[in-house]
Design an enzyme around this catalytic site. Structure first.
Site: not given
Ligand code: UD1
Length: 365
Positions: A201
């Site tokens: 991820h």
């Molecule tokens: C975040 C943390 C990371 C942690 C991870 C655990 C940051 C910079 N990164 O990354 O350190 O290891 O969480 O999971 O804060 N999305 C969904 N549904 C959700 C959440 C996210 O669809 O419930 C999608 C979003 O649309 C986005 C992607 O996932 O495209 C990334 O979400 P983001 O908030 O950047 O966090 P993570 O990649 O999960």
């Protein structure tokens, strides 16, 4: 004393579960009022609500509902929302967890309002500033008044940056939680054949087409069943044809994100774990399952001892021979038993709460 825990992303829910329980277990008269703020960074039920239910975490008192966005927009919206909450409900201290955008936003908003900042899981470093998490960690540690460090390595890192005076070795609350839940878990229904548990991820992997290409090659060439609970970031970043390519592989089972108990059962029953997650690396170590880390470095150096964890980067030509040798069970199997004492032996929640109260009471005298 008023304490506000600020959380938003999946790994933070596990950590606040331990702290909320340890605060609740304090004797009457401790006069602690603990509230929880959820930024909304993770919002899918499988990334958030199921953890609150399964781990008996009190419902958030404040929910900002911020959701996804680029780093600036997401962190900025969190800053504004947290500042608003702290202006209405004046906390004596905030507790921030780990290394996400919710962590750094909580620390910065509180520090600017002269609210004390406690960082749980402080002092971790990958020494790779291309990771957003590393920037979040460094900024948060330097904004914090109390650094709760899970390992001796984290303490050394904090000391090297001149933060030794406010750093305390508490152990890792993730081990507390695992010890509480792992023993009572039934075998996972998919755990019939031997399999590798795979997770992916981190932005450094999902956002690089070259690394994703190598990840898919690795999956294609894996000589055993792979179970892959798919993080929303991986699903969102994979081009449709690559996702279809993975889903067509008959030896790969793609799952939705798992709840905590399901994930622990899958980790415990796997014959090996392939991951880029810090939490999964540690849980594999705690459970005595060999782990191959698909990154260039790890923050959890203790897990490397005895060969339980190996940092192999995203290179099928390097990873596959190690997978083969683990399957053959010859001399490449890890040696000795994992040393849980280095992670506080399951008493980190208690130690963290004691440190928090001592440091805050010391300051108010
Ligand atoms: C975040 C943390 C990371 C942690 C991870 C655990 C940051 C910079 N990164 O990354 O350190 O290891 O969480 O999971 O804060 N999305 C969904 N549904 C959700 C959440 C996210 O669809 O419930 C999608 C979003 O649309 C986005 C992607 O996932 O495209 C990334 O979400 P983001 O908030 O950047 O966090 P993570 O990649 O999960």
């Amino acid at each position: 004393m008023r304490l506000l825990s600020i959380v938003g992303a999946r790994p933070q829910f596990m950590k606040v579960a331990v702290i909320a329980a340890a605060l609740k277990a304090l004797p009457e008269g401790a006069e602690i009022e603990h509230r929880i703020l959820h930024t909304g960074q993770h919002y899918d039920p499988r990334m958030s609500d199921c953890f609150f239910r399964q781990l008996s975490i009190p419902d958030p008192d404040f929910h900002l509902g911020i959701g996804s966005g680029n780093h600036g927009a997401q962190t900025g919206a969190m800053l504004a929302g947290i500042e608003r909450v702290l202006s209405e409900w004046r906390a004596d201290a905030v507790i921030v967890y780990g290394d996400t955008n919710s962590t750094v936003a909580g620390a910065l908003a509180a520090a600017k309002l002269h609210v004390r900042v406690i960082h749980l899981e402080a002092g971790l470093r990958s020494f790779n500033r291309r990771m957003p998490e590393e920037i979040n960690r460094v900024a948060t540690d330097h904004l914090s008044d109390v650094l709760l460090c899970p390992t001796a390595t984290a303490i050394e890192n904090a000391q090297r940056e001149g933060l030794g005076d406010k750093s305390y070795l508490t152990g890792d609350v993730m081990l507390d939680l695992l010890l509480k839940y792992a023993a009572g878990l039934d075998p996972h229904e998919l755990a019939k054949d031997s399999y590798a548990l795979v997770t992916m991820h981190r932005a450094e992997n999902t956002d690089s087409p070259a690394r994703m290409g190598r990840f898919i090659t690795l999956l294609e060439r894996l000589p055993l069943t792979a179970i892959l609970p798919m993080h929303p970031r991986l699903r969102a970043k994979l081009p449709a044809n690559d996702l279809a390519r993975i889903e067509r592989l008959s030896h790969v089972r793609v799952l939705e994100p798992c709840d905590y108990g399901e994930m622990l059962a899958l980790e415990r029953d796997a014959c090996m774990v392939l991951t880029d997650s810090g939490g999964v690396q540690k849980e594999a170590y705690f459970l005595g399952v060999p782990c191959l880390t698909l990154r260039t470095e790890t923050e959890w150096k203790e897990t490397l001892e005895g060969g339980w964890n190996r940092v192999l980067d995203m290179n099928p030509d390097v990873v596959l021979p190690v997978v083969d040798s683990l399957l053959r069970g010859n001399g490449s199997l890890p040696k000795g038993v994992p040393d849980l004492e280095q992670f506080g032996s399951g008493r980190a929640g208690e130690a963290s709460v004691k440190t928090i109260l001592n440091s805050l009471r010391g300051e108010s005298q």
